[in-house]
Motif scaffolding. Structure first.
Motif, short mmCIF file in Angstrom:
data_model
loop_
_atom_site.label_atom_id
_atom_site.label_comp_id
_atom_site.label_asym_id
_atom_site.label_seq_id
_atom_site.Cartn_x
_atom_site.Cartn_y
_atom_site.Cartn_z
N SER A 142 38.47 55.65 -40.04
CA SER A 142 38.08 56.65 -40.82
C SER A 142 37.21 57.67 -40.23
O SER A 142 37.19 58.54 -40.43
CB SER A 142 37.97 56.22 -42.14
N ALA A 143 36.27 56.97 -39.59
CA ALA A 143 35.00 57.68 -39.02
C ALA A 143 34.76 57.18 -37.73
O ALA A 143 34.96 55.88 -37.33
CB ALA A 143 34.14 57.57 -40.05
N LEU A 144 34.28 58.09 -36.81
CA LEU A 144 33.79 57.99 -35.54
C LEU A 144 32.18 57.91 -35.61
O LEU A 144 31.52 59.01 -35.86
CB LEU A 144 34.27 58.59 -34.46
N LYS A 145 31.68 57.09 -34.98
CA LYS A 145 29.88 57.33 -35.06
C LYS A 145 29.33 57.25 -33.83
O LYS A 145 29.84 56.59 -32.82
CB LYS A 145 29.57 55.86 -35.74
N ILE A 146 28.42 58.35 -33.45
CA ILE A 146 27.75 58.56 -32.34
C ILE A 146 26.32 57.66 -32.63
O ILE A 146 25.66 57.97 -33.48
CB ILE A 146 27.44 59.95 -32.13
N GLU A 147 25.91 56.86 -31.78
CA GLU A 147 24.77 56.34 -31.52
C GLU A 147 23.53 57.28 -31.07
O GLU A 147 23.98 58.13 -30.12
CB GLU A 147 24.69 55.25 -30.81
N GLY A 148 22.38 57.16 -31.31
CA GLY A 148 21.27 58.06 -30.59
C GLY A 148 20.19 58.91 -31.51
O GLY A 148 19.90 59.82 -31.28
N ARG A 149 19.93 58.10 -32.64
CA ARG A 149 18.59 58.62 -33.49
C ARG A 149 17.47 58.70 -32.60
O ARG A 149 16.47 59.37 -33.10
CB ARG A 149 18.51 57.77 -34.89
N GLN A 150 17.24 58.28 -31.42
CA GLN A 150 16.18 58.35 -30.45
C GLN A 150 16.24 59.41 -29.57
O GLN A 150 15.17 59.70 -28.78
CB GLN A 150 15.89 56.89 -29.87
N ARG A 151 17.24 60.15 -29.50
CA ARG A 151 17.52 60.92 -28.64
C ARG A 151 17.21 62.32 -29.09
O ARG A 151 16.80 62.75 -30.23
CB ARG A 151 19.14 61.09 -28.25
N SER A 152 16.92 63.36 -28.21
CA SER A 152 16.53 64.63 -28.52
C SER A 152 17.51 65.23 -29.30
O SER A 152 19.00 65.37 -29.11
CB SER A 152 16.32 65.64 -27.29
N ARG A 153 17.18 66.65 -29.83
CA ARG A 153 18.00 67.55 -30.64
C ARG A 153 19.07 68.34 -29.70
O ARG A 153 20.29 68.41 -30.01
CB ARG A 153 17.21 68.41 -31.36
N ALA A 154 18.64 68.32 -28.43
CA ALA A 154 19.62 69.03 -27.40
C ALA A 154 20.72 68.07 -27.02
O ALA A 154 22.01 68.47 -27.06
CB ALA A 154 18.53 69.35 -26.29
N TYR A 155 20.31 66.82 -26.96
CA TYR A 155 21.29 65.88 -26.63
C TYR A 155 22.26 65.63 -27.86
O TYR A 155 23.54 65.62 -27.65
CB TYR A 155 20.73 64.43 -26.56
N VAL A 156 21.56 65.58 -29.04
CA VAL A 156 22.61 65.47 -30.17
C VAL A 156 23.77 66.66 -30.26
O VAL A 156 24.78 66.41 -30.58
CB VAL A 156 21.90 65.35 -31.55
N ALA A 157 23.23 67.83 -30.09
CA ALA A 157 24.00 68.99 -30.19
C ALA A 157 25.07 69.00 -28.98
O ALA A 157 26.31 69.16 -29.49
CB ALA A 157 23.28 70.44 -30.03
N GLU A 158 24.72 68.74 -27.79
CA GLU A 158 25.73 68.57 -27.07
C GLU A 158 26.84 67.74 -27.07
O GLU A 158 28.03 67.76 -26.95
CB GLU A 158 25.22 68.38 -25.62
N VAL A 159 26.48 66.25 -27.49
CA VAL A 159 27.46 65.24 -27.69
C VAL A 159 28.25 65.61 -28.83
O VAL A 159 29.39 65.43 -29.02
CB VAL A 159 26.83 63.71 -27.90
N VAL A 160 27.56 66.17 -30.19
CA VAL A 160 28.53 66.43 -31.31
C VAL A 160 29.18 67.55 -31.07
O VAL A 160 30.42 67.44 -31.24
CB VAL A 160 27.61 66.86 -32.49
N ARG A 161 28.90 68.47 -30.38
CA ARG A 161 30.01 69.61 -30.09
C ARG A 161 31.25 69.09 -29.30
O ARG A 161 32.42 69.34 -29.48
CB ARG A 161 29.26 70.79 -29.08
N SER A 162 30.96 68.14 -28.17
CA SER A 162 31.99 67.59 -27.27
C SER A 162 33.07 66.86 -28.40
O SER A 162 34.19 66.90 -28.22
CB SER A 162 31.42 66.65 -26.34
#
Length: 326
Positions: free
Chosen positions: A268-288
């Motif tokens: 049902s859902a796909l999870k990305i790990e990375g709460r210790q990562r920067s907002r730039a990292y989060v934005a790029e991975v989420v967009r992809s």
């Protein structure tokens, strides 16, 4: 379309994830109730309420991780976290502890409950128990299952499943790691910290730099070479006449290419790990990943992978999903 669940270690990362296309973000309070309890991370109560409001205004959900195991005699801290998550308007709480699940089911019955990966529920009997006993609506599966095993589990349960598709890996059974607590006295399962920075030390020894955690030497690197952070399970160890990464190489999970197979398996859902990562990292991975899940839902070919530079050691694996080592 499968829901894309994205990390938010800070309010800025939450906003970045929402703007980049997250269907949901997961985050935690700035205390030991969540398994990413590091200085400079997480949310105050006011920040959580503001973050939920921002996410809802932009069509995204917020899942609050309260996924450590309460200390005996200090249950009130965890109980307050559940109550405060509901007051902030959270769409669900992510819980691992049996007692806390029971408390939430009894005292906050309208608050949706997800089972944390820290609970390590990896078969239909365990998952159905949590669903029947505590009204759990979704389970985050441990990263030890093949796609075929996930499909088999989904055929025998009546709750949603969420799986990790990108980010850090751990060789330990989810929720069962004792390495950090052995070396430092603080563990991810009880204190929300793994290999905490307060116990890290570097020392020059001859022509090498030694990286230590809790007094244990985890890495030795030549002077001038990049010195890795001394995470226990990713250390270089001497075994016989060889020195290498006995437990796990520094490598990240990237299951982008398995998204169609995971959808077919009933995830049902796909999870990305990375709460210790920067907002730039989060934005790029989420967009992809948002582009990938949209392509999959529309029956289009997946876009070309673009995240290699963001993986640990610039190397990626599909982990146990293929499990060629079994």
């Amino acid at each position: 379309m499968m829901e894309l669940v994205c990390p938010a270690g800070t309010p800025a990362a939450l906003r970045a994830a929402v703007q980049a296309g997250a269907h949901a973000v997961y985050c935690g309070f700035a205390d030991e109730t969540n398994a990413r309890n590091f200085p400079g991370l997480n949310f105050s109560r006011e920040e959580m309420a503001a973050g939920v409001a921002h996410a809802h205004a932009n069509g995204a959900k917020v899942l609050v991780a309260i996924n450590t195991f309460p200390r005996a005699g200090s249950e009130d801290l965890w109980h307050r976290a559940v109550a405060d998550a509901e007051s902030a308007g959270a769409d669900a709480v992510i819980l691992a502890d049996l007692g806390l699940l029971a408390h939430a089911a009894e005292h906050h019955p309208r608050l949706r409950r997800h089972l944390s990966v820290q609970a390590a529920a990896a078969n239909p009997d365990a998952i159905n128990f949590y669903a029947e006993a505590f009204g759990v609506r979704r389970v985050v599966l441990p990263r030890v299952l093949t796609v075929e095993e996930i499909a088999a589990i989904n055929r025998d349960i009546d709750v949603e499943t969420e799986v990790f598709v990108f980010g850090g890996l751990c060789v330990m059974a989810e929720g069962r790691c004792s390495l950090s607590s052995y070396a430092t006295g603080r563990s991810p399962n009880m204190n929300g910290v793994c290999s905490p920075a307060s116990h890290v030390a570097y020392a020059e020894e001859g022509d090498e730099l030694a990286a230590r955690l809790g007094g244990f030497t985890i890495h030795r690197t030549p002077k001038g070479a990049p010195a890795p952070y001394p995470t226990l399970c990713k250390g270089a160890f001497v075994s016989g006449d060889q020195t290498g990464h006995v437990f796990e190489d520094p490598v990240s999970l990237d299951a982008t290419r398995l998204i169609p197979a995971l959808a077919k398996a009933g995830v049902s859902a796909l999870k990305i790990e990375g709460r210790q990562r920067s907002r730039a990292y989060v934005a790029e991975v989420v967009r992809s990943f948002r582009a990938a899940v949209e392509a999959q839902a529309a029956g289009r070919p997946l876009p070309e992978a673009t995240l290699a530079k963001l993986t640990e050691g610039q190397a990626a694996t599909t982990g146990a999903y293929a499990k060629i080592w079994r």
